[in-house]
Design an enzyme around this catalytic site. Structure first.
Site, mmCIF file in Angstrom:
data_model
loop_
_atom_site.group_PDB
_atom_site.id
_atom_site.type_symbol
_atom_site.label_atom_id
_atom_site.label_comp_id
_atom_site.label_asym_id
_atom_site.label_seq_id
_atom_site.Cartn_x
_atom_site.Cartn_y
_atom_site.Cartn_z
ATOM 1 N N ASP A 172 0.855 -0.961 0.212
ATOM 2 C CA ASP A 172 0.089 -0.148 -0.104
ATOM 3 C C ASP A 172 0.970 1.256 -0.015
ATOM 4 O OD1 ASP A 172 0.666 0.717 3.040
ATOM 5 O OD2 ASP A 172 -0.384 -1.007 3.206
ATOM 6 N N GLU A 184 22.920 -21.968 -17.864
ATOM 7 C CA GLU A 184 22.056 -21.354 -16.864
ATOM 8 C C GLU A 184 22.710 -20.241 -16.338
ATOM 9 O OE1 GLU A 184 18.264 -24.629 -15.641
ATOM 10 O OE2 GLU A 184 20.228 -24.597 -14.515
#
Ligand code: DGJ
Length: 728
Positions: free
Chosen positions: A534, A614
């Site tokens: 928020d 990777e």
């Protein structure tokens, strides 16, 4: 710009593209007249039509005229108990047991610069950025005063509001509802968009037509919640990303909240927002004040994208603060999904050196480094290092990590205590518990009573020592349960209704203390992922871990929803291992990175387990992120598709404000056999300019926007691409 037109007793709050207007009527009622596209400022008072409506009562002053009623007039901050029966913003208990508050205009002031709120987060702006209007209202019968605050940010098209109440009488008065704002939108057909979900599935947009009566979202968990975000949108039913009128309103607060949309008997729509009145009762002795948190609102005439971009800019530049506000945040590797509680010094050092080789810039040691914390049943509250796991302490660990060229950070959960902890043995009364009742556990832990200064200061003293003991550059502030047994040993019975709010104030106070003691510390908010995502938290923590769900496909949905209010720079997002821990799904590493790059970007895996190709890919991803950082974190964000509707692919775009450069990200969500060709349509480019598409030729802006970029065919589910466009 704020103006008061004396002749018509009218306030105009102008931003570059919007006007907000209300007036003082002859009896001192504040009536709302307009919020929308920028206007000259001429009065909209002629729209205040009146009629004798049955069962809508009339104030005394209007005498035999039955056409004026608070029940039918659009009100700026409605009085209560004196004739308005729609969604209230205020409820009171007066000393005599009555529940009326008749608020009338007393005075106002206009000044340059944005007001601040003591102890509460708020958007900020200097004299060049914002102006303030304060309007004082008063109930002449009890002396209760309400000061309405308005902050006007012309460049941002943002208006903020807050209210403070003062008991100006000589008897106590209790506020049992004290919401922050009421917005009257008149008779309009509107959709309401809320952002709802659950733990690991936060902020999924839910769009519904506004209908007669009340539609409400709220949280009574003591936190904003995973279930409903405290941001709402009202828009025309046909409004889309680029067209249609919309209003957005966000509460700058991190506790219980309520948003109400009411369509009244004459089809007028009212929106109210603020602290939930559930178990809220704030007692004001004569002279005492209470301040309700801020809301921020904007109006867009050009659809949802412009509305979102307003919030993004305002949050980035006028809400987030401090050292990290505009600095590039480090690419981090967090140990949570890499090791959970299962680590020791040796393992961490191996993870660290493996991470350093791939270009990671910050190693974050998540839960489990302190007290007797070997699982999530114990140890919270004991903020000192566990010597069994880390025999040489955090100082040594941080030094080793620094020697590898990375910063070091830790996880904390200050608001909590485990019953199996030293802190609980010493201070059982520091936990929220109701005497004589067994307390309710959440994740097997109790909540500390942060409404008490000695409690948060006691916890902070421990944490401060830790932060001073080692070179700690980052803290993840977590919070992992809803509040229950909300009773404080420090408050008398008649003030227990203040506890939820005082708790939030305590959290803010400790955060403020921490960031002022350690101004260069990067603090990431977290609440079991996105339970406290928020504007309140963003005042203290410029980024928030968006969800405990790290699955790239699920993240597409929740990052899409999150983007309606919150900027990419606020969204904590990491690449995790596959199969994903939450969903069991496997997605390509490339796709996981593209999704995480639409956030603060980092990794949540054990790099030791990655193959050489990777690791090479990871290194390249980190380089890409740094290369595109200015676009990803500062660029204008556009949702090119709606992942809840488009089953084929999801696309979004970050564009430099001067349109010189853009990054279009695309993820295919479902492969089809013999599929039709797919095209993605960038937006916001300069139609007349020539853009180089990295690795793919050059095209004019209009060709790219109106003709689109063809997507490669095949490759299976979850393929992804980034198209980097640069003006030449
Ligand atoms: C919940 C957080 O969201 C996770 O990322 C992790 O930090 C755990 N808590 C640790 O307990």
């Amino acid at each position: 710009m704020i103006e008061f037109v004396t002749s018509s007793r009218l306030f105009n709050l102008h931003t570059n593209h919007t006007t907000y207007q209300f007036l003082i009527d002859p009896n001192g009622f504040l009536l709302h007249t307009y919020y929308g596209r920028r206007c000259s400022g001429e009065s909209f008072g002629h729209l205040l039509r009146q009629a004798d409506r049955g069962f809508s009562p009339n104030p005394r002053e209007v005498d035999r005229d039955r056409t004026f009623s608070l029940d039918t007039q659009p009100q700026e901050f409605p009085s209560v108990g004196v004739g308005d029966f729609r969604a209230p913003v205020l409820e009171v208990e007066n000393a005599d047991g009555s529940c009326a508050a008749d608020l009338r205009y007393v005075s106002h002031t206009i000044r340059p610069g944005k007001y601040g709120l003591d102890g509460l987060p708020a958007f900020y702006g200097d004299e060049k950025e914002a102006d303030t209007l304060e309007v004082v209202l008063r109930d002449p019968w009890t002396g209760l005063e309400a000061t309405l605050y308005y902050g006007v940010f012309p460049q941002l098209d943002l208006i903020t509001r807050a209210v403070s109440f003062r008991n100006g009488g000589d008897q106590p008065v209790a506020l049992t509802r004290a919401m922050s704002a009421c917005l009257e939108l008149g008779r309009m057909e509107l959709d309401l968009i809320t952002f709802d979900g659950s733990h690991t599935g936060e902020r999924h947009p839910c769009r519904q037509r506004v209908r007669p009566g009340l539609q409400q979202i709220s949280s009574i968990r003591g936190i904003t919640s995973h279930q409903h975000n405290n941001f709402v949108v009202l828009c025309q039913p046909d409004a889309g990303e680029k067209h249609g009128l919309c209003y957005g309103m966000a509460l700058v607060y991190s506790g219980n909240f309520e948003a109400n949309v009411e369509q009244d008997q004459f089809e007028n729509v009212r929106l109210t927002m603020g602290i939930s009145p559930w178990h809220f009762r704030f007692l004001l002795a004569p002279g005492e004040t209470f301040t309700a948190p801020e809301v921020a609102m904007t109006y867009s005439h050009y659809g949802l994208e412009a509305m979102s971009q307003t919030f993004h800019r305002a949050i980035r530049h006028n809400l987030c603060r401090g050292w990290w506000k505009t600095r590039r945040r480090p690419v981090l590797l967090n140990t949570w999904e890499a090791a959970y509680f299962d680590f020791d010094q040796q393992k961490l050092l191996e993870i660290a050196s493996s991470a350093a080789e791939t270009g990671v810039e910050l190693l974050v040691l998540d839960d489990g480094w302190f007290g007797e914390r070997n699982d999530d049943y114990e140890g919270l509250g004991d903020w000192f290092v566990n010597p069994k796991k880390l025999p040489d302490g955090l100082t040594f660990l941080a030094e080793q990590v620094n020697a590898l060229g990375m910063d070091f950070g830790i996880w904390i959960e200050p608001e909590m205590v485990s019953e199996k902890s030293r802190l609980y043995q010493e201070h059982p009364d520091w936990a929220l518990q109701i005497p004589g009742r067994p307390s309710t556990r959440g994740r097997s832990q109790l909540v500390l009573d942060f409404s008490r200064e000695e409690v948060w200061r006691g916890v902070y003293a421990q944490i401060k020592k830790v932060l001073e003991s080692a070179n700690i550059a980052y803290v993840k502030w977590d919070m992992n349960r809803s509040l229950t047994d909300v009773w404080s040993a420090a408050l008398p019975p008649e003030r227990q209704g203040e506890l939820y709010h005082r708790y939030v104030l305590g959290v803010y106070a400790m955060l403020e203390q921490m960031i002022s003691d350690f101004p260069k510390l990067l603090v990431e908010g977290c609440c079991g992922g996105g339970g406290r995502f928020d504007c309140g938290m963003l005042y203290y923590t410029p980024q928030i871990w968006a969800s405990d769900n790290t699955d790239a496909m699920d993240r597409l949905l929740l990052q899409y929803g999150t983007s309606f209010c919150y900027p990419t720079s606020a969204v904590g997002s990491h690449v995790s291992a596959v199969p994903n821990e939450q969903t069991g799904r496997s997605t390509p590493l490339h796709t996981r990175a593209i999704v995480a790059m639409s956030g603060t970007f980092g990794y949540e895996l054990d790099p030791r387990g990655l193959s050489q190709p990777e690791r090479k890919q990871m290194r390249a991803q980190i380089e890409d992120f740094k290369r595109y950082y200015h676009l990803l974190q500062e660029g204008d964000y556009a949702r090119l598709t709606d992942p809840f509707r488009n089953r084929e692919f999801t696309a979004w775009q970050h564009t430099a404000r001067d349109r010189s450069e853009a990054l279009v990200s695309v993820v295919t969500t479902m492969a089809r056999s013999n599929a039709p060709f797919c095209t993605v349509y960038p937006r916001g480019l300069d139609p007349d300019a020539l853009y180089q598409v990295e690795g793919g030729g050059s095209f004019r802006g209009d060709t790219l926007m109106y003709g689109g970029i063809p997507l490669p065919q095949g490759g299976g589910d979850y393929q992804s691409w980034q198209f980097h466009l640069k003006k030449i």
